[in-house]
Scaffold this motif. Structure first.
Motif, PDB file in Angstrom:
ATOM      1  N   THR A  31       0.831  -1.210   0.000  1.00 18.07           N
ATOM      2  CA  THR A  31       0.000   0.000   0.000  1.00 18.07           C
ATOM      3  C   THR A  31       0.867   1.263   0.000  1.00 18.07           C
ATOM      4  O   THR A  31       0.518   2.248  -0.629  1.00 18.07           O
ATOM      5  CB  THR A  31      -0.979   0.007   1.195  1.00 18.07           C
ATOM      6  N   GLY A  32       2.012   1.230   0.707  1.00 18.68           N
ATOM      7  CA  GLY A  32       2.893   2.401   0.722  1.00 18.68           C
ATOM      8  C   GLY A  32       3.363   2.743  -0.689  1.00 18.68           C
ATOM      9  O   GLY A  32       3.369   3.913  -1.091  1.00 18.68           O
ATOM     10  N   ARG A  36       2.517   6.151  -2.657  1.00 22.82           N
ATOM     11  CA  ARG A  36       3.604   7.054  -3.107  1.00 22.82           C
ATOM     12  C   ARG A  36       3.482   7.333  -4.606  1.00 22.82           C
ATOM     13  O   ARG A  36       3.689   8.444  -5.062  1.00 22.82           O
ATOM     14  CB  ARG A  36       4.982   6.456  -2.784  1.00 22.82           C
ATOM     15  N   MET A  53       0.896  10.988   5.093  1.00 24.02           N
ATOM     16  CA  MET A  53       2.184  10.314   4.903  1.00 24.02           C
ATOM     17  C   MET A  53       3.333  11.201   5.379  1.00 24.02           C
ATOM     18  O   MET A  53       4.259  10.738   6.039  1.00 24.02           O
ATOM     19  CB  MET A  53       2.384   9.942   3.434  1.00 24.02           C
ATOM     20  N   ASP A  57       1.546   9.688   9.794  1.00 25.22           N
ATOM     21  CA  ASP A  57       0.258   9.144  10.244  1.00 25.22           C
ATOM     22  C   ASP A  57      -0.251   8.118   9.243  1.00 25.22           C
ATOM     23  O   ASP A  57       0.210   8.070   8.097  1.00 25.22           O
ATOM     24  CB  ASP A  57      -0.801  10.259  10.298  1.00 25.22           C
ATOM     25  N   VAL A  59      -2.975   6.798   6.633  1.00 23.07           N
ATOM     26  CA  VAL A  59      -4.018   7.271   5.717  1.00 23.07           C
ATOM     27  C   VAL A  59      -5.338   6.633   6.214  1.00 23.07           C
ATOM     28  O   VAL A  59      -5.321   5.493   6.698  1.00 23.07           O
ATOM     29  CB  VAL A  59      -3.650   6.827   4.277  1.00 23.07           C
ATOM     30  N   GLY A  85       2.591  -4.110   4.231  1.00 26.46           N
ATOM     31  CA  GLY A  85       2.161  -2.808   4.762  1.00 26.46           C
ATOM     32  C   GLY A  85       0.649  -2.677   4.879  1.00 26.46           C
ATOM     33  O   GLY A  85       0.145  -1.608   5.199  1.00 26.46           O
ATOM     34  N   ARG A  88      -2.930  -2.458   8.595  1.00 24.21           N
ATOM     35  CA  ARG A  88      -2.184  -1.746   9.632  1.00 24.21           C
ATOM     36  C   ARG A  88      -3.067  -1.366  10.812  1.00 24.21           C
ATOM     37  O   ARG A  88      -2.562  -0.760  11.758  1.00 24.21           O
ATOM     38  CB  ARG A  88      -1.607  -0.473   9.036  1.00 24.21           C
ATOM     39  N   GLN A  92      -8.907  -2.481   9.273  1.00 24.74           N
ATOM     40  CA  GLN A  92      -8.379  -2.915   7.964  1.00 24.74           C
ATOM     41  C   GLN A  92      -8.330  -4.442   7.898  1.00 24.74           C
ATOM     42  O   GLN A  92      -8.665  -5.048   6.875  1.00 24.74           O
ATOM     43  CB  GLN A  92      -6.977  -2.340   7.719  1.00 24.74           C
ATOM     44  N   ARG A 160      13.431   8.792   1.288  1.00 21.89           N
ATOM     45  CA  ARG A 160      12.023   9.118   1.539  1.00 21.89           C
ATOM     46  C   ARG A 160      11.915  10.236   2.576  1.00 21.89           C
ATOM     47  O   ARG A 160      12.572  10.178   3.610  1.00 21.89           O
ATOM     48  CB  ARG A 160      11.283   7.868   2.045  1.00 21.89           C
ATOM     49  N   ARG A 171       6.173   7.487  13.297  1.00 22.17           N
ATOM     50  CA  ARG A 171       5.713   6.228  12.681  1.00 22.17           C
ATOM     51  C   ARG A 171       5.825   5.057  13.660  1.00 22.17           C
ATOM     52  O   ARG A 171       4.988   4.161  13.675  1.00 22.17           O
ATOM     53  CB  ARG A 171       6.502   5.956  11.403  1.00 22.17           C
TER      54      ARG A 171
END
Ligand code: ADP
Ligand code: AMP
Length: 214
Positions: A31-32, A36, A53, A57, A59, A85, A88, A92, A160, A171
């Motif tokens: 998902t990251g 991105r 992001m 935090d 999403v 990922g 989380r 979900q 990043r 995070r």
């Protein structure tokens, strides 16, 4: 393979998921990476995700769940997938469970990469990432090619923005509060296998393969 690879930021999920998914012939669904890419392309999804992001935090659940539902309904995921990922949060995980039950393809494995905080901070401070294919490098343990471009796809590598020390701390807090409860959630379903994520990449890969049931 229908599996989830979980663990704190910097545990090595992306590094390992690329190898395991390729070996099993299933897509790595990160998902990251998807978020991105959307951010880079300036799509409505990317614009919505950006501020979360950048702060480190999560999403919102509804956004990420929608994204995963669409992705897992695509044809290449019919023979299996490796989630990196996601999930989380407990909501979900519940949404994923319902989606897979509806498709008649339940999860087989949840692998948790266990890495202590000092190692995580070291890993993230030296991470370089390919913005195109998601392949991670590390300035010391897995140095990028001399021209600074990805060995797999030739794209220029980046550090990043959310790997800055302040954001890494945020995070890690989010992981402890929102994601760590998934350990109990999946342990109660008999799906969780915890794997030591320290040591050379190949050794960690071998441990993960040994822990897979499906
Ligand atoms: P995640 O996807 O869990 O955030 P990555 O796979 O991007 O983590 O790895 C984070 C950083 O740690 C990267 O710079 C990667 O090259 C490095 N790394 C991954 N696995 C190992 C390992 N076994 N030993 C040392 N460094 C590693
Ligand atoms: P990652 O590449 O997995 O480290 O994710 C980078 C960032 O993307 C996270 O810090 C979140 O802001 C966002 N993100 C990725 N996956 C999720 C998810 N499953 N739920 C919410 N936010 C996510």
């Amino acid at each position: 393979m229908r599996a989830v690879l979980m663990g704190p930021p910097g545990a090595g999920k992306g590094t390992q998921a690329q190898v395991l998914a390729k070996g099993a012939g299933v897509p790595q669904v990160a998902t990251g990476d998807i978020l991105r890419k959307a951010r880079e392309e300036g799509t409505p999804l990317g614009r919505e995700a950006q501020s979360y992001m950048d702060r480190g935090d999560l999403v919102p659940d509804a956004v990420v769940i929608g994204l995963i539902e669409e992705r897992l309904r695509q044809e290449d995921a019919a023979q299996g997938f490796l989630l990196d990922g996601f999930p989380r949060t407990v909501p979900q995980a519940e949404a994923l469970g319902q989606l897979l039950a509806g498709l008649g393809r339940p999860l087989e494995d949840v692998l948790l990469l266990d890495v202590p905080e000092e190692a995580i901070v070291r890993r993230l401070s030296g991470r370089r990432t390919c913005p195109s294919c998601g392949r991670p490098y590390h300035v010391e343990s897995d140095p990028p090619p001399a021209d600074g471009r990805c060995q797999s796809c030739g794209t220029e590598l980046v550090a990043r923005p959310d790997d800055r020390p302040e954001t890494v701390q945020a995070r890690l807090r989010v992981y402890a509060e929102s994601t760590a409860p998934l350990r109990d959630y999946y342990a109660a379903q008999g799906l969780l296998r915890s794997v030591d994520g320290l040591g050379p990449v190949e050794e960690v890969t071998a441990r993960l393969k040994a822990a897979l049931q499906g």
